[in-house]
Design an enzyme around this catalytic site. Structure first.
Site, PDB file in Angstrom:
ATOM      1  N   ALA A  10       0.629  -1.081  -0.137  1.00  0.00           N
ATOM      2  CA  ALA A  10      -0.071   0.105  -0.180  1.00  0.00           C
ATOM      3  C   ALA A  10       1.194   1.264  -0.104  1.00  0.00           C
ATOM      4  CB  ALA A  10      -1.233   0.570   1.699  1.00  0.00           C
ATOM      5  N   ARG A  16      -3.721   8.561  -9.844  1.00  0.00           N
ATOM      6  CA  ARG A  16      -5.068   8.843 -10.377  1.00  0.00           C
ATOM      7  C   ARG A  16      -6.149   9.609  -9.694  1.00  0.00           C
ATOM      8  NH1 ARG A  16      -4.645   4.037 -14.450  1.00  0.00           N
ATOM      9  NH2 ARG A  16      -2.715   2.785 -12.496  1.00  0.00           N
TER      10      ARG A  16
HETATM   11  C1  UD1 Z   1       1.192  -4.880 -10.212  1.00  0.00           C
HETATM   12  C2  UD1 Z   1       1.466  -6.085 -11.609  1.00  0.00           C
HETATM   13  C3  UD1 Z   1       0.656  -6.221 -12.577  1.00  0.00           C
HETATM   14  C4  UD1 Z   1      -0.894  -6.781 -12.175  1.00  0.00           C
HETATM   15  C5  UD1 Z   1      -1.421  -5.829 -10.955  1.00  0.00           C
HETATM   16  C6  UD1 Z   1      -2.418  -6.241 -10.742  1.00  0.00           C
HETATM   17  C7  UD1 Z   1       3.831  -6.036 -10.997  1.00  0.00           C
HETATM   18  C8  UD1 Z   1       5.310  -5.886 -11.258  1.00  0.00           C
HETATM   19  N1  UD1 Z   1       3.244  -5.280 -11.590  1.00  0.00           N
HETATM   20  O1  UD1 Z   1       1.302  -4.260 -11.788  1.00  0.00           O
HETATM   21  O2  UD1 Z   1       1.419  -8.164 -13.396  1.00  0.00           O
HETATM   22  O3  UD1 Z   1      -1.272  -7.093 -12.880  1.00  0.00           O
HETATM   23  O4  UD1 Z   1      -0.525  -4.788  -9.695  1.00  0.00           O
HETATM   24  O5  UD1 Z   1      -3.035  -4.923 -10.163  1.00  0.00           O
HETATM   25  O6  UD1 Z   1       3.966  -6.823  -9.666  1.00  0.00           O
HETATM   26  N2  UD1 Z   1       3.485  -0.866  -4.557  1.00  0.00           N
HETATM   27  C9  UD1 Z   1       4.285  -1.052  -3.474  1.00  0.00           C
HETATM   28  N3  UD1 Z   1       5.190  -0.829  -3.333  1.00  0.00           N
HETATM   29  C10 UD1 Z   1       5.771   0.517  -4.814  1.00  0.00           C
HETATM   30  C11 UD1 Z   1       5.099  -0.513  -6.094  1.00  0.00           C
HETATM   31  C12 UD1 Z   1       3.879  -0.727  -5.625  1.00  0.00           C
HETATM   32  O7  UD1 Z   1       3.623  -0.547  -2.055  1.00  0.00           O
HETATM   33  O8  UD1 Z   1       7.003   0.553  -5.099  1.00  0.00           O
HETATM   34  C13 UD1 Z   1       2.455  -0.994  -4.765  1.00  0.00           C
HETATM   35  C14 UD1 Z   1       0.869  -0.091  -4.493  1.00  0.00           C
HETATM   36  O9  UD1 Z   1       0.575   1.105  -3.329  1.00  0.00           O
HETATM   37  C15 UD1 Z   1       0.099  -1.415  -5.009  1.00  0.00           C
HETATM   38  C16 UD1 Z   1       0.770  -2.384  -5.666  1.00  0.00           C
HETATM   39  O10 UD1 Z   1       1.326  -2.516  -4.702  1.00  0.00           O
HETATM   40  O11 UD1 Z   1      -1.089  -1.635  -3.569  1.00  0.00           O
HETATM   41  C17 UD1 Z   1       1.201  -2.700  -6.658  1.00  0.00           C
HETATM   42  O12 UD1 Z   1       1.526  -1.816  -7.965  1.00  0.00           O
HETATM   43  P1  UD1 Z   1       1.114  -1.184  -9.167  1.00  0.00           P
HETATM   44  O13 UD1 Z   1       2.248   0.173  -9.872  1.00  0.00           O
HETATM   45  O14 UD1 Z   1      -0.072  -0.481  -9.000  1.00  0.00           O
HETATM   46  O15 UD1 Z   1       1.742  -2.044  -9.916  1.00  0.00           O
HETATM   47  P2  UD1 Z   1       1.267  -1.917 -11.326  1.00  0.00           P
HETATM   48  O16 UD1 Z   1       2.242  -1.713 -12.389  1.00  0.00           O
HETATM   49  O17 UD1 Z   1      -0.901  -1.905 -10.809  1.00  0.00           O
END
Ligand code: UD1
Ligand code: CA
Length: 450
Positions: A10, A16
């Site tokens: 999280a 967005r």
């Molecule tokens: C990720 C997945 C993707 C999947 C999608 C589903 C990866 C590389 N990709 O992509 O395969 O289809 O979720 O929704 O994992 N977050 C952190 N720290 C970070 C980055 C993200 O805590 O450094 C958390 C975000 O808050 C979020 C979740 O991880 O809750 C997913 O991150 P997000 O950037 O939305 O990943 P997607 O690009 O959507």
């Protein structure tokens, strides 16, 4: 205890959403997304839940602590301890999970990884993910689903035997992979020690220069370990919320799920798509809910009540055989067979006792209305306590506020007040007093004053 640790990611900013509120604190069906996630995970009875925070970490942590304290105070203490771990730089989902690694070194068991912005996920689905990993002794299970429009999601590439070979982020797909409709929901169950081993090997050679958690899947394949897909049949359950539009979609899915479960317990909802019931609401059997009714927060309604049209009820308890239409009821207790409305407002700290009636254009606040008492037409009662069988005439009001302090009105049993009575508080009316219309009453009012 299930030999289970859960990690909720999280840390993301939720750009967005265009909001000053952290994304996971936006509400769906009355409660913040993160609360939905914590609830469905807590039911699995994990040893511990870690929440990886980042963007507005302090606010998220504060919310989680306040929620915990409130649940404990209400005697509903959650099963698991929740610990927030801050990811100071957002370097990807793999990097996010790595923040929890120091706490997992000696743990032999299942690690459930999920996200804080998927509030529709059900305990049963998570349980299936864990169960399948254990039953088939695979290194990991991945929750997948099929989408007509898979845009934005990581694609699932399978081996011939049906196991998952790798997950390819959209930005890294080739023309064939781009066409794949089976997507990664971002929810997994790992064998803890195998996950730790694979996490050591992930790098940032990809289109986004991030540490992808998804790379662990290909690494497992290279280690000759298997990853099993678990396909969620209902693809509304796994939606992740990135925008206000998706927030509204999730709201509508979750509301229809709540309505369905209430109807299955024997409640009639005339028009579920125009009825708004929060998750914590409890409604007794054979109640009928008419359209445009909103039940928010902690609401309990006894059996055989008729609610609506247009009843707005928040944090209140309603007894059996109640009848509430075109009204607002907040932080109040209504005993059995109470009727309210049309066009009435029952405000906080009010108690309406059995068989009492609150009628049209009546406002009641911080007051107790005794059993079988009637306040039926155009009245205001503030800081009043009414006994049994009281009748308050049309247009009567309490003058409870002198501009500085609030004062009480006490009305005994069997009191009859004519129309247009002005009760200048403090006022105390003896039992059995009958008064004609246009009276101005103050101080101690005795029966024989007549
Ligand atoms: C990720 C997945 C993707 C999947 C999608 C589903 C990866 C590389 N990709 O992509 O395969 O289809 O979720 O929704 O994992 N977050 C952190 N720290 C970070 C980055 C993200 O805590 O450094 C958390 C975000 O808050 C979020 C979740 O991880 O809750 C997913 O991150 P997000 O950037 O939305 O990943 P997607 O690009 O959507
Ligand atoms: Ca996402």
């Amino acid at each position: 205890m299930k030999n289970l640790i859960a990690i909720i990611l999280a840390a993301g900013q939720g750009t967005r959403m265009h909001s000053n509120l952290p994304k996971v604190l936006h509400r769906v069906a009355g409660q913040p997304m993160i609360d939905h996630c914590l609830e469905s995970i807590d039911s699995l009875k994990p040893d511990k839940i870690f929440v990886v925070t980042g963007h507005m970490a302090a606010e998220v942590q504060q919310h989680i602590e306040a929620r915990h304290a409130a649940l404990v105070a209400a005697g509903e203490a959650p099963y698991s301890e929740v610990q927030c771990v801050e990811q100071t730089e957002r370097l990807g989902t793999g990097h996010a999970v790595k923040q929890v690694v120091p706490f997992l070194k000696n743990f032999q068991g299942n690690v459930l990884v999920t996200v804080g912005d998927a509030p529709l996920l059900r305990t049963e689905t998570l349980d299936e993910l864990i169960r399948r990993r254990k039953a088939h002794s695979v290194a990991a299970t991945v929750l997948t689903t099929n989408l007509e429009c898979p845009r934005g999601y990581g694609r699932i590439v399978r081996n011939r035997d049906g196991t998952v070979r790798k997950i390819v982020e959209e930005k890294d797909t080739n023309v064939y992979e781009e066409e794949i409709k089976e997507i990664n929901t971002g929810i997994y169950c790992f064998d803890c020690q195998k996950m730790l081993e694979a996490l050591e090997k992930i790098g940032t050679e990809n289109a986004q220069n991030e540490y992808y958690l998804t790379d662990v899947v290909e690494i497992f394949n290279n280690m000759k370990l298997e990853v099993e897909p678990v396909v969620a049949s209902d693809n509304t359950e796994t939606i992740g919320i990135n925008s206000r539009v998706e927030l509204a979609q999730a709201e509508s899915y979750l509301r229809s799920r709540i309505a369905r479960s209430i109807m299955e317990q024997g409640v009639t909802i005339i028009d579920p798509s125009n009825t708004y019931i929060d998750k914590q609401v409890k409604i007794g059997g054979d109640c009928i809910i008419h359209p445009f009714s909103i039940m928010q927060g902690k609401v309990e309604i006894g059996p055989n009540s008729v609610i609506g049209p247009h009843a707005h009820i928040r944090d209140s308890v309603i007894g059996k055989n109640g009848h509430l239409r075109f009204c607002s009821v907040e932080e109040a207790v209504l005993e059995d067979r109470v009727s309210v409305g049309p066009y009435a407002s029952v405000r906080p700290r009010s108690v309406i006792k059995s068989d009492a009636r609150i009628g049209t254009f009546v406002e009641v606040t911080r007051s107790t209305i005794g059993p079988r008492s009637d306040v039926l037409h155009a009245c205001y009662l503030g800081d009043a306590t009414l006994g049994t069988d009281v009748s308050v005439g049309a247009g009567s009001i309490t003058v409870n506020f002198d501009g500085k302090d609030k004062h009480n009105t006490i009305i005994g049993n069997n009191v009859f007040l004519g129309s247009n009575t002005v009760l200048v508080a403090p006022v105390n009316i003896e039992n059995n007093t009958h008064r004609t219309h246009n009276a101005v009453l103050k101080g101690d009012v005795k029966t024989d004053d007549n």
